[in-house]
Design an enzyme around this catalytic site. Structure first.
Site: not given
Ligand code: GAR
Length: 228
Positions: A45, A121, A123, A138, A140, A175
């Site tokens: 991302n 990751m 909180i 955020n 998710h 959360v």
């Molecule tokens: C993403 O899929 C995001 O939605 C998730 O971590 C991944 C990071 O991917 N976030 C969570 O689960 C937050 N609770 P990336 O490092 O390739 O961007």
């Protein structure tokens, strides 16, 4: 230019999906919106934000990347384009508030207007959240409020869900709560597993996160103008 939903669905032929609200043009920011990205993982991302910024499509200035993992993939991505990064690990602080204070001070030093949790990751306590009230978003990997927490994609498969997706929301004390900015939905097919579903969801995340940043930035800049 507003893309219709039919047009959006054909952007990737391997699966159908729905994004709401519909994708519209990015807002213009002059000066560019100053953002701080917090990430704990690969950083796909984060990479998409770098790409859109470099192409001049999204008016953001990524001031700093903060991660809590020594080996997070996002670090190399920051280094390759010379975005400053800082590794701040919870276990190096005697209290969570001191850890959060270090992050707060870093974001303030870089004069960040919007904090983007892009795969962060850990909180945050109300101490951190209240410092940047309505200025933290955020992403998710579920259709919130379904499947909060750290294993959303696995949980949606185990639950037998037929539809899932991803959400971007403003961060509040509870959360994975807070008002939703944008969501994308897709079908879970019989043949899907965690890996295939993660890939599809991330394609959608890369679409909705930049547009959510644009939306949140517009609100933050509008409030700023109203108050001064
Ligand atoms: C993403 O899929 C995001 O939605 C998730 O971590 C991944 C990071 O991917 N976030 C969570 O689960 C937050 N609770 P990336 O490092 O390739 O961007």
């Amino acid at each position: 230019m507003n893309l219709s939903l039919d047009k959006i669905k054909t952007l990737d032929k391997s699966f159908n999906y729905l994004i709401s609200p519909e994708i519209s043009e990015f807002k213009s920011f002059s000066p560019k919106l100053k953002i701080g990205v917090l990430a704990s993982g690969k950083g796909t991302n984060f990479q998409e934000l770098i790409n859109l910024s470099e192409k001049g499509e999204l008016d953001i200035d990524i001031k700093v990347l903060i991660t809590n993992k020594d080996d997070a993939g996002c670090i190399k991505r920051a280094e390759s384009v010379k975005i400053p990064h800082k590794i701040i690990k919870g276990k190096e602080f005697s209290q969570i508030e001191l850890f959060e204070l270090e992050i707060i001070n870093t974001l303030i030093n870089y004069d960040v207007e919007l904090v983007v949790l892009a795969g962060w990751m850990k909180i945050f306590t109300p101490f951190f959240i209240n410092r940047f009230k309505n200025k933290i978003i955020n992403i998710h990997p579920s259709l919130l409020p379904a499947f909060k927490g750290g294993s959303a994609i696995k949980d949606s498969i185990l639950n037998g869900s037929k539809i899932t997706g991803c959400s971007v929301h403003f961060v509040e004390e509870e959360v994975d709560s807070g008002s939703l900015i944008m969501q994308a939905a897709l079908s879970i097919l019989k043949e899907d597993n965690i890996e295939t579903l993660t890939k599809k969801i991330q394609i959608l995340e890369h679409k909705i996160l930049p547009h959510s940043i644009s939306h949140a930035g517009f609100i933050i800049r509008s409030n700023f103008r109203e108050n001064y």
